[in-house]
Design a protein around this motif. Sequence first.
Motif, mmCIF file in Angstrom:
data_model
loop_
_atom_site.group_PDB
_atom_site.id
_atom_site.type_symbol
_atom_site.label_atom_id
_atom_site.label_comp_id
_atom_site.label_asym_id
_atom_site.label_seq_id
_atom_site.Cartn_x
_atom_site.Cartn_y
_atom_site.Cartn_z
ATOM 1 N N TYR A 42 34.049 -64.127 -0.922
ATOM 2 C CA TYR A 42 33.388 -62.818 -0.870
ATOM 3 C C TYR A 42 31.873 -62.967 -0.767
ATOM 4 O O TYR A 42 31.216 -62.288 0.024
ATOM 5 C CB TYR A 42 33.728 -61.980 -2.103
ATOM 6 N N LEU A 43 31.309 -63.844 -1.561
ATOM 7 C CA LEU A 43 29.857 -64.066 -1.513
ATOM 8 C C LEU A 43 29.436 -64.641 -0.171
ATOM 9 O O LEU A 43 28.399 -64.266 0.379
ATOM 10 C CB LEU A 43 29.429 -64.980 -2.662
ATOM 11 N N TRP A 44 30.227 -65.562 0.340
ATOM 12 C CA TRP A 44 29.923 -66.175 1.635
ATOM 13 C C TRP A 44 29.931 -65.119 2.740
ATOM 14 O O TRP A 44 29.005 -65.052 3.553
ATOM 15 C CB TRP A 44 30.943 -67.276 1.929
ATOM 16 N N ARG A 65 22.825 -61.484 6.628
ATOM 17 C CA ARG A 65 21.991 -62.198 7.594
ATOM 18 C C ARG A 65 22.074 -61.551 8.969
ATOM 19 O O ARG A 65 21.061 -61.369 9.649
ATOM 20 C CB ARG A 65 22.413 -63.659 7.693
ATOM 21 N N ILE A 66 23.279 -61.178 9.396
ATOM 22 C CA ILE A 66 23.449 -60.533 10.699
ATOM 23 C C ILE A 66 22.704 -59.195 10.725
ATOM 24 O O ILE A 66 22.018 -58.880 11.703
ATOM 25 C CB ILE A 66 24.941 -60.364 11.025
ATOM 26 N N PHE A 67 22.811 -58.415 9.658
ATOM 27 C CA PHE A 67 22.102 -57.135 9.594
ATOM 28 C C PHE A 67 20.592 -57.338 9.677
ATOM 29 O O PHE A 67 19.908 -56.658 10.444
ATOM 30 C CB PHE A 67 22.454 -56.386 8.305
ATOM 31 N N LEU A 68 20.067 -58.279 8.889
ATOM 32 C CA LEU A 68 18.626 -58.512 8.885
ATOM 33 C C LEU A 68 18.148 -59.053 10.227
ATOM 34 O O LEU A 68 17.056 -58.721 10.687
ATOM 35 C CB LEU A 68 18.255 -59.473 7.761
ATOM 36 N N ARG A 69 18.950 -59.879 10.867
ATOM 37 C CA ARG A 69 18.559 -60.461 12.142
ATOM 38 C C ARG A 69 18.486 -59.395 13.238
ATOM 39 O O ARG A 69 17.628 -59.443 14.102
ATOM 40 C CB ARG A 69 19.573 -61.541 12.512
ATOM 41 N N ARG A 70 19.377 -58.412 13.186
ATOM 42 C CA ARG A 70 19.439 -57.402 14.247
ATOM 43 C C ARG A 70 18.580 -56.176 13.999
ATOM 44 O O ARG A 70 18.210 -55.479 14.946
ATOM 45 C CB ARG A 70 20.881 -56.945 14.439
ATOM 46 N N ARG A 71 18.258 -55.870 12.747
ATOM 47 C CA ARG A 71 17.626 -54.593 12.438
ATOM 48 C C ARG A 71 16.173 -54.678 11.975
ATOM 49 O O ARG A 71 15.450 -53.697 12.082
ATOM 50 C CB ARG A 71 18.423 -53.867 11.354
ATOM 51 N N MET A 72 15.745 -55.785 11.418
ATOM 52 C CA MET A 72 14.396 -55.867 10.869
ATOM 53 C C MET A 72 13.381 -56.188 11.977
ATOM 54 O O MET A 72 13.583 -57.120 12.759
ATOM 55 C CB MET A 72 14.318 -56.927 9.771
ATOM 56 N N PRO A 73 12.300 -55.441 12.056
ATOM 57 C CA PRO A 73 11.347 -55.598 13.160
ATOM 58 C C PRO A 73 10.738 -56.991 13.272
ATOM 59 O O PRO A 73 10.553 -57.490 14.389
ATOM 60 C CB PRO A 73 10.269 -54.559 12.853
ATOM 61 N N THR A 74 10.431 -57.624 12.151
ATOM 62 C CA THR A 74 9.816 -58.949 12.253
ATOM 63 C C THR A 74 10.796 -59.960 12.815
ATOM 64 O O THR A 74 10.414 -60.822 13.614
ATOM 65 C CB THR A 74 9.304 -59.427 10.883
#
Length: 109
Positions: free
Chosen positions: A6-8, A15-24
């Motif tokens: 579950y943690l994995w 990580r996928i969310f941050l990679r696709r959505r965060m502007p930086t």
Amino acid sequence: MNLIQYLWNASIRTRIFLRRRMPTNILLDKIRTRKGLKWGVPAMLLGGVYLFAAAMCITLIDRGWHPALYLLFFLLVWNGLKFFGIGPVSLYLLARARLRERRTPVFSG
């Protein structure tokens, strides 16, 4: 499924969310492309802006603002370090790409 799985899975989805959505992260991904490698060193200036903003957060906290600004401080420092790091990385990737392009023969037919 056990707790480790579950943690994995949660860390992968985060990580996928941050990679696709965060502007930086979007900007850094565009810099890592062949066309964007020339913008790596100028992007280091943006890292300086982030670190200046982090210093301003610390100044505000010292003058009595809410300590929750430490969260913003850590985010700004992290983004500043990412942009400082992309400069040398982009120079290395650009040199490697140019060497590869030089070795590749060009056929004109």
